[in-house]
Design an enzyme around this catalytic site. Structure first.
Site, PDB file in Angstrom:
ATOM      1  N   HIS A 118       1.080  -1.271   0.146  1.00  0.00           N
ATOM      2  CA  HIS A 118       0.109  -0.106  -0.309  1.00  0.00           C
ATOM      3  C   HIS A 118       1.257   1.554   0.027  1.00  0.00           C
ATOM      4  CE1 HIS A 118      -4.093  -1.838   1.097  1.00  0.00           C
ATOM      5  NE2 HIS A 118      -3.813  -2.965   0.918  1.00  0.00           N
ATOM      6  N   ASP A 161       3.750   9.328  -0.445  1.00  0.00           N
ATOM      7  CA  ASP A 161       2.963   8.694  -0.296  1.00  0.00           C
ATOM      8  C   ASP A 161       2.073   7.687  -1.596  1.00  0.00           C
ATOM      9  OD1 ASP A 161       0.436   7.986   1.231  1.00  0.00           O
ATOM     10  OD2 ASP A 161       0.252   9.955   1.673  1.00  0.00           O
TER      11      ASP A 161
END
Length: 471
Positions: free
Chosen positions: A156, A364
């Site tokens: 992720h 991110d």
């Protein structure tokens, strides 16, 4: 149909009424598990010197199973190697990594513990889906116990380029552990390409197309599966929140001022201090905006027992005090800071009410806040998303104002541009991004990954196979 077994560090347990937990992973896993009989296994969030047998909860066709961890194992696995080594290095912050062999040993030990508890539950035709950096070695531990199931892994968070990845202690051991998975999924093409370069340059894997690999006796694939959001669900939540008790209070407190909002977990990767510095620069550079805008930063704390998180907490609090002390007036506070968790309906409301969404991480994997901000908007009068070029979401959301979060003048100028942007342009940008979100709805994401895991002919860029693309 074969059973799906999901393994993650934490499990999205349903509430007392059987409703699924909120959040992207829980929504995706629930939607995928509902299609077939399934098991979701992970840590309970609790520690015990001698963990009891896993606790089991049945909800429809899904079985949830959670286990405690011994305190020392938790400390070394979670607070140690996972979040003081893997997290910073995979977010390009090699300077913040603090490695000890004891922590690495604890990390491996917890993965062995998970495998030991999971192994008796597995059936030969089960399909396994393992999530995130906490559980990289899990496939190795399961293969050693004789399991030849199809096992997929999804990361992720970002995957850095080879030069940074080789700074990771035991990097080759960990990457070779990933090759025990049949399919390794990433959020973006950039992440997958970084991993492919490591495989070919560092460990000598062979590949015809940077997606199918051979390394010794191992044959595995790499794919791109960007996580989406529940677009309609979050939009409805925002619409309903406009009629809730907070809406009138928020409107009254703003007194007609434009609202900017940032929503982040308090983490050094989120770029909050850079964002606040840029907001200060905006107030300096455009003094006519003073008293006419309000910035709301929501940043609940996390991992406070890790020193780097205590440091970012202190740094953010200092900047909030500095900006308000410098610019505030009797009738205006330029920066509102909320350091506690808010309900999703409250988050949806402030996003819908905001003229600007500030999503400016330094790095991110995806950042679902950016997507939820777009989903929350009123299409007749949408706000503007200001998005870091280093967020995975920037590869999909080309209708945002894309910025370098390290350049405070450029970010300040982007805030001004967003405030000045005509309605027609705001509507066009929002429509473009909303269409992307609909094509990449969270309900399709898990299905796409499992299809690629179980059917080798399925495309390994799932988003493009649905008629969308990353930039």
């Amino acid at each position: 149909m074969s059973r799906l077994v999901v393994i993650s560090n934490r499990v999205g347990m349903p509430d007392a009424e059987g409703r699924p937990a909120p959040g992207g992973l829980a929504v995706a896993v629930e939607a995928t598990l509902r299609e077939r009989e399934g098991l979701w296994f992970g840590w309970s969030g609790q520690v015990a010197e001698n963990p009891a047998e896993p606790v089991t909860l049945e909800n429809g066709n899904i079985t949830y199973m959670i286990t405690d961890l011994p305190p020392q194992d938790f400390q070394e696995y979670y607070n140690g190697f996972a979040n003081r080594v893997l997290w910073p290095i995979l977010h390009y912050r090699v300077d913040l990594a603090e490695f000890t062999e004891a922590d690495f040993g604890g990390y491996l030990r917890v993965n062995e513990f998970f495998a030991e508890r999971l192994s008796p539950l597995l059936q030969p035709d089960d399909v396994l889906w393992v999530h995130d950096y906490h559980l990289i070695p899990l496939a190795v531990a399961l293969r050693e116990r004789g399991h030849r199931n199809r096992i997929g892994f999804f990361l992720h968070i970002p995957m850095p380029p080879p030069d940074l990845l080789t700074a990771l202690p035991h990097h080759e051991e960990l990457v070779r552990a990933l090759t025990e998975y049949n399919l390794i999924g990433f959020q973006t093409e950039n992440d997958a390409d970084n991993f492919a370069r490591y495989l070919t340059r560092v460990v000598g894997a062979a590949t015809p197309d940077s997606r199918r690999f051979s390394l010794g006796h191992q044959h595995f694939r790499v794919g791109v599966f960007p996580v989406g959001v529940d677009v309609e669900g979050f939009r409805r939540l925002a619409e309903e929140a406009e009629h809730g008790p907070l809406a009138a209070k928020l409107e009254e407190s703003l007194v007609g001022r434009a609202l900017m909002v940032g929503v982040d977990r308090l983490d050094y990767s989120k770029g909050i201090t850079n964002r606040l510095d840029a907001y200060e620069r905006f107030l300096e550079k455009y003094p006519e905006r003073q008293g006419r805008v309000t910035c709301l930063q929501i940043a609940p704390g996390s991992r406070q027992e890790i020193p780097e998180y205590a440091e970012i907490d202190a740094a953010v609090s200092a900047r909030v005090g500095h900006i308000n002390g410098r610019f505030a007036a009797v009738s205006w506070v330029p920066l509102r800071f909320v350091s506690r968790n808010l309900g999703r309906e409250d988050i949806a409301l402030v996003m819908r009410r905001a003229r600007i969404g500030l999503v400016t991480p330094l790095r991110d994997g995806m950042n679902l806040v950016a997507k939820e901000f777009v989903a929350a908007q009123d299409p007749a009068d949408p706000g503007v998303l200001i998005l870091s070029q280093f967020a995975g979401a920037a590869a999909e959301l080309g209708g945002a104002l894309i910025v370098n979060p390290h350049d405070r003048d450029a970010l300040a100028d982007a805030i001004e541009r967003a405030l000045e942007m005509p309605l027609e342009e705001r509507q066009a940008r929002h429509q473009e991004m909303y269409s992307v979100l609909e094509a990449n709805h969270i309900r399709y994401w898990g299905h796409g990954f499992i299809e690629a895991l179980t059917r080798p002919a399925v495309p390994l860029n799932w988003l493009s196979s649905r008629g969308a693309s990353q930039r």
